[in-house]
Design an enzyme around this catalytic site. Structure first.
Site: not given
Ligand code: FDA
Length: 367
Positions: A172, A176, A249, A280, A300, A348, A350
């Site tokens: 969808r 608005r 991606r 953007r 980006e 994914y 947030d």
């Molecule tokens: P996250 O990836 O943050 O943490 C995992 C950590 O584990 C990383 O630091 C990584 O380096 C580490 N790691 C992985 N493998 C490892 C290994 N083998 N050894 C040691 N360390 C390791 N959300 C929102 O609410 N509003 C927003 O505007 C946005 N915007 C946004 C933009 C973009 C481009 C992305 C990609 C994502 C967002 N998000 C968002 C989502 C947000 O980034 C997300 O919800 C959190 O970062 C997820 O937290 P995690 O702890 O799951 O992963």
């Protein structure tokens, strides 16, 4: 007896909340993080006095009061409201699609006129069963909005033509019929004053954290240090890619410091024409109403994931979901490992979702 109760792999949001909550319950935790900083993808870096969202714009929003109250203990939030602008050639439009957008597009003034215009555009195409994303979008909002605001942006995001993308990607398109360009519908929204990194510093205060350590390079050593592991890295990597690799991606961020106080007047401007290579431009200071003499902008670019790139967005198509289900089965058998966060769950999320997930996991675990 092992040295730690918990080894936490990853100092992102999931890992840091778990570490904070476990420590609060008297458990001894070690956090290892392969990057040279805490905070995962939420990390902000101070450049010219501006908190730069290093891994993409992060705007906090939620309607979950428990989550909102929880995060407030680690930071004070400002009143930032996400109102992105779409730029198509030299025309500017308000997002999400609202009365300001329709007024600019067709000169309509009232919601009735706007609704009639969109209905007329949809009827002109007479698409009954959309075969691809292009037809799906046109059947929802008509050709003008599709051509100017959806087509180029979506093709850059996915690296494929809209006619080659499946219709289901767009279920969808929020339209608005009000003059409200607040992007999110949520009750609470804002940016932590002083950036996101401070949240993680407060969560991890007093907890042992080792930066620049990849779990997989010294796996046996670290596995033997703790009774339980909280793993927030890639689930396919954890199981040695035995069923194949999950696909993502990725993004490329080109940062630039400009010797001017204000480049684009808004935190987020989407470039919706195909000819501009980036999707953007983020101007970071506007997240916190910055008045610094310089500004930092990030262009980006959406890109295919290659070895060495950050795995940003899971591609949850049938092939990858099936693959993930196989890894999940293996994960469920491992009673001493908790798989949490976006990479271990191949989804994914947030930030507010991750907080809710982490708190649910903590509550179930320490019942
Ligand atoms: P996250 O990836 O943050 O943490 C995992 C950590 O584990 C990383 O630091 C990584 O380096 C580490 N790691 C992985 N493998 C490892 C290994 N083998 N050894 C040691 N360390 C390791 N959300 C929102 O609410 N509003 C927003 O505007 C946005 N915007 C946004 C933009 C973009 C481009 C992305 C990609 C994502 C967002 N998000 C968002 C989502 C947000 O980034 C997300 O919800 C959190 O970062 C997820 O937290 P995690 O702890 O799951 O992963």
């Amino acid at each position: 007896m092992k040295k730690y109760d918990y080894l936490i792999v990853g100092a992102g949001l999931f890992g840091s909340i778990f570490a904070y909550e476990a420590t609060k319950r008297g458990k001894k935790c070690l956090v290892i993080e392969k990057r040279d900083h805490i905070g995962g993808n939420c990390y902000t870096q101070n450049v010219e006095g501006i908190n730069v969202h290093k891994y993409g714009a992060h705007i906090f929003h939620t309607s979950n009061k428990v989550v909102w109250d929880y995060i407030q203990q680690f930071a004070e939030f400002n009143r930032f409201t996400n109102s992105p602008i779409a730029r198509y050639k030299d025309e500017l439009y308000s997002l999400p699609f609202n009365m300001l957008t329709f007024n600019k597009m067709w000169g309509v003034i009232t919601p009735q006129e706007a609704e009639a215009k969109i209905k007329e555009q949809i009827a002109q195409e007479s698409i009954t069963e959309p075969k691809n994303l292009e037809e799906q979008a046109i059947s929802l909002v008509g050709r003008d909005i599709y051509e100017k605001l959806i087509k180029g942006y979506t093709e850059k995001q996915w690296g494929r033509k809209c006619t080659e993308l499946p219709a289901f990607i767009i279920k969808r398109l929020p339209v608005r019929y009000t003059y409200d360009n607040n992007y999110f519908y949520d009750t609470y929204q804002g940016i932590p004053i002083g950036g996101y990194t401070g949240i993680f510093e407060r969560m991890l205060d007093g907890i042992e954290v080792k930066l620049g350590v990849d779990f997989f390079t010294e796996r046996e050593y670290y596995e033997n240090l703790a009774d339980k592991i909280v793993f927030t890295g890639m689930i396919d990597e954890y199981f040695g890619y035995q069923f194949g690799k999950l696909e993502y991606r990725s993004l490329r961020f080109d940062n630039e410091v400009l010797d001017m106080p204000n480049y684009q007047g808004n935190a987020v401007v989407n470039y919706t024409e195909a000819e501009v290579p980036y999707t953007r431009i983020i101007e970071h200071k506007h997240f916190e109403y910055g008045t610094q003499p310089k500004t930092v902008i990030t262009r980006e670019h959406s890109k295919e994931y290659e070895e060495g790139d950050e795995p940003y967005y899971p591609i949850n198509d049938a092939r990858n979901n099936e693959l993930y289900a196989k890894y999940k089965e293996l994960a469920d058998e491992k009673s001493n490992v908790i798989f949490g966060g976006r990479l271990a769950q191949y989804k994914y999320f947030d930030m507010h979702n991750i907080i809710a997930e982490a708190l649910e996991c903590v509550n179930a675990h320490f019942r």
